[in-house]
Design a protein around this motif. Structure first.
Motif, PDB file in Angstrom:
ATOM      1  N   ALA A 115       3.684   5.848  -5.719  1.00  0.00           N
ATOM      2  CA  ALA A 115       3.539   5.892  -7.176  1.00  0.00           C
ATOM      3  C   ALA A 115       2.762   7.121  -7.657  1.00  0.00           C
ATOM      4  CB  ALA A 115       2.844   4.625  -7.670  1.00  0.00           C
ATOM      5  N   GLN A 116       2.119   7.831  -6.740  1.00  0.00           N
ATOM      6  CA  GLN A 116       1.327   8.999  -7.130  1.00  0.00           C
ATOM      7  C   GLN A 116       2.170  10.241  -7.350  1.00  0.00           C
ATOM      8  OE1 GLN A 116      -1.934   8.291  -7.693  1.00  0.00           O
ATOM      9  NE2 GLN A 116      -1.242   6.242  -7.096  1.00  0.00           N
ATOM     10  N   HIS A 117       3.457  10.204  -6.991  1.00  0.00           N
ATOM     11  CA  HIS A 117       4.303  11.408  -7.076  1.00  0.00           C
ATOM     12  C   HIS A 117       5.601  11.065  -7.797  1.00  0.00           C
ATOM     13  CE1 HIS A 117       1.521  13.230  -4.192  1.00  0.00           C
ATOM     14  NE2 HIS A 117       1.644  12.118  -3.469  1.00  0.00           N
ATOM     15  N   ALA A 118       5.775  11.615  -8.982  1.00  0.00           N
ATOM     16  CA  ALA A 118       6.919  11.271  -9.821  1.00  0.00           C
ATOM     17  C   ALA A 118       7.944  12.399  -9.880  1.00  0.00           C
ATOM     18  CB  ALA A 118       6.456  10.923 -11.231  1.00  0.00           C
ATOM     19  N   SER A 127       9.700   4.055  -4.766  1.00  0.00           N
ATOM     20  CA  SER A 127       9.077   2.736  -4.682  1.00  0.00           C
ATOM     21  C   SER A 127       9.401   2.068  -3.358  1.00  0.00           C
ATOM     22  CB  SER A 127       9.531   1.845  -5.844  1.00  0.00           C
ATOM     23  OG  SER A 127      10.931   1.654  -5.803  1.00  0.00           O
ATOM     24  N   ASN A 167       3.786   1.467  -1.390  1.00  0.00           N
ATOM     25  CA  ASN A 167       4.275   1.583  -2.764  1.00  0.00           C
ATOM     26  C   ASN A 167       3.228   2.240  -3.660  1.00  0.00           C
ATOM     27  OD1 ASN A 167       6.324   0.856  -4.859  1.00  0.00           O
ATOM     28  ND2 ASN A 167       4.602  -0.310  -5.664  1.00  0.00           N
ATOM     29  N   ASP A 168       1.971   1.890  -3.470  1.00  0.00           N
ATOM     30  CA  ASP A 168       0.901   2.503  -4.258  1.00  0.00           C
ATOM     31  C   ASP A 168       0.827   4.003  -4.004  1.00  0.00           C
ATOM     32  OD1 ASP A 168       0.265   0.014  -5.273  1.00  0.00           O
ATOM     33  OD2 ASP A 168      -1.370  -0.340  -3.849  1.00  0.00           O
ATOM     34  N   ARG A 169       1.025   4.425  -2.752  1.00  0.00           N
ATOM     35  CA  ARG A 169       0.987   5.858  -2.447  1.00  0.00           C
ATOM     36  C   ARG A 169       2.179   6.578  -3.066  1.00  0.00           C
ATOM     37  NH1 ARG A 169      -0.448   3.663   2.619  1.00  0.00           N
ATOM     38  NH2 ARG A 169       1.599   4.122   3.532  1.00  0.00           N
ATOM     39  N   PRO A 218       8.514   7.746 -10.081  1.00  0.00           N
ATOM     40  CA  PRO A 218       8.174   7.706  -8.652  1.00  0.00           C
ATOM     41  C   PRO A 218       9.184   6.929  -7.818  1.00  0.00           C
ATOM     42  CG  PRO A 218       6.860   6.112  -9.841  1.00  0.00           C
ATOM     43  CD  PRO A 218       7.649   6.872 -10.882  1.00  0.00           C
ATOM     44  N   LYS A 252       0.835  -1.207   0.000  1.00  0.00           N
ATOM     45  CA  LYS A 252       0.000   0.000   0.000  1.00  0.00           C
ATOM     46  C   LYS A 252       0.868   1.254   0.000  1.00  0.00           C
ATOM     47  CE  LYS A 252      -3.911  -2.141   2.458  1.00  0.00           C
ATOM     48  NZ  LYS A 252      -4.683  -2.137   3.737  1.00  0.00           N
TER      49      LYS A 252
END
Length: 386
Positions: A218-221, A229, A214-216, A227, A212
């Protein structure tokens, strides 16, 4: 001075001198680098970091002026446990590719940098300053060779780190936060699981929460790196098929982008564990162990070394270049964050092949790297950009 050697022949010779890490002993390549450098008139110094593990510092001195550092590593990934089509330390040239451990990570960069220095030494007219190659040990163990190097006072006006970037000019790279977590439970016969505490279950619940995170992330690159990881890369536990496991161990691999710190990753980890403790009162862990810790870094695109490298790579490759990001950790972090040296990452090969069975590098990229490194050196040490 001896005739310049073919860079591909040199690469194959270098690969045939094994320097896997672990154990990280590099003397067979360090001696080879020193001999080659002396042949083309450079001065050579050795820094012993650990027994049998020296940094090799090769210098061409053209008098007062700027200092440019080439930095790359002599140790390579340990291929133990991998299945190769051919013996990993017996290099071969096939279909325009050089195969062998370290072909792209990073012996391709090492021999290309040495070849470029050989060319510069043969025609030094109009150059001012110093060109220094720092061939280091211990990069595959978290960069201990380059850490020692900068702690000894390395100073320069610009640097190029040789890593497999596909000859792209990278101005940023990710940092690495690796930790070992060991969950403790209580063993019991699997016929009476209620008498035990299953450490694997606790580890699995942590894994779900870490995914979870990692999913968060991934929202900011990052503009060059994408992003950050977070992943679980190793997990093991249990002793017998009929026993509730009293221990489960895992490695987490958190990749940081510039602006993120190890303290941030510490807080993320503690938040996850605190949440699990609230839900699982019997949750128990040993003290968390640091596996690898490297810092992300970046260089401003306006720095001289960036413009010089972009022009050189574009000239040799025939296509205008834009700054890119290197999505792994590397020794740029020490040069930028500790020594304050503006740095780019640039070298032949791809991360897709690094640390993989049948590692290879395109021979043409190694030959192009020589031309790019030489052009960077000549322009940086003569004040010409573009």
């Amino acid at each position: 001075m001896l005739e310049p050697r073919s860079v591909i022949e040199a690469l194959m010779e270098c690969i045939s001198r094994p320097t896997p890490n672990p154990p990280g002993e590099v003397a067979v390549v360090a001696d080879w680098v020193e001999q080659w450098a002396l042949e083309f008139g450079a001065t050579v110094a050795r820094q012993t970091v650990e027994p049998g593990k020296d940094n090799v510092i090769v210098t061409l001195d053209f008098g007062p002026g700027p200092c440019l550092v080439f930095n790359t590593h002599m140790d390579v990934n340990d291929p133990s446990g991998q299945i190769w089509s051919h013996p990993p330390f017996q290099p071969r040239l096939e279909d325009g590719k050089v195969y062998g451990v370290g072909a792209c990570d990073a012996k391709g960069s090492l021999v290309a940098m040495l070849s470029a220095m050989e060319q510069v030494a043969a025609q030094p007219q109009g150059l001012q300053g110093k060109l220094v190659l720092t061939a280091v040990m211990g990069e595959e163990a978290g960069g201990i060779g380059s850490l020692h190097l900068v702690q000894q006072g390395l100073k320069a006006d610009g640097a190029v780190v040789g890593e497999p970037t596909g000859l792209d000019v990278c101005i940023a790279h990710k940092g690495t936060y690796m930790r070992k977590l060991r969950f403790n439970g209580r063993a019991a016969h699997s016929g009476r699981p209620e008498l035990g505490v299953n450490a694997i279950i606790h580890a699995a619940k942590f894994l779900i929460e870490y995914e979870k995170l990692n999913d968060r992330l991934a929202q900011h690159a990052h503009p060059q790196l994408g992003p950050a990881s977070a992943a679980v890369t190793i997990i093991k536990g249990g002793t017998r098929q009929n026993t509730i496991p009293n221990q489960a161990e895992m490695i987490i691999d958190r990749r940081l982008i510039p602006g993120q710190t190890h303290a941030d990753a510490d807080r993320e980890l503690e938040d996850i564990l605190s949440g699990l403790r609230e839900r699982i009162p019997e949750l128990s862990l040993d003290p968390i162990e640091i596996v690898v810790a490297t810092i992300p870094s970046q260089t401003d695109a306006a720095e001289t070394i960036v413009g010089t490298a972009l022009e050189a790579a574009g000239h040799v490759r025939g296509v205008a270049q834009q700054p890119q990001g290197f999505r792994a950790g590397c020794d740029m972090s020490k040069l930028v964050t500790i020594a304050g040296i503006p740095t780019v990452v640039l070298g032949p090969g791809s991360l897709d092949q690094a640390h993989a069975p049948d590692e290879f590098v395109e021979a043409a990229q190694v030959e192009q790297a020589v031309l790019i490194y030489e052009r960077i050196a000549r322009q940086f040490l003569s004040g010409r950009i573009g």
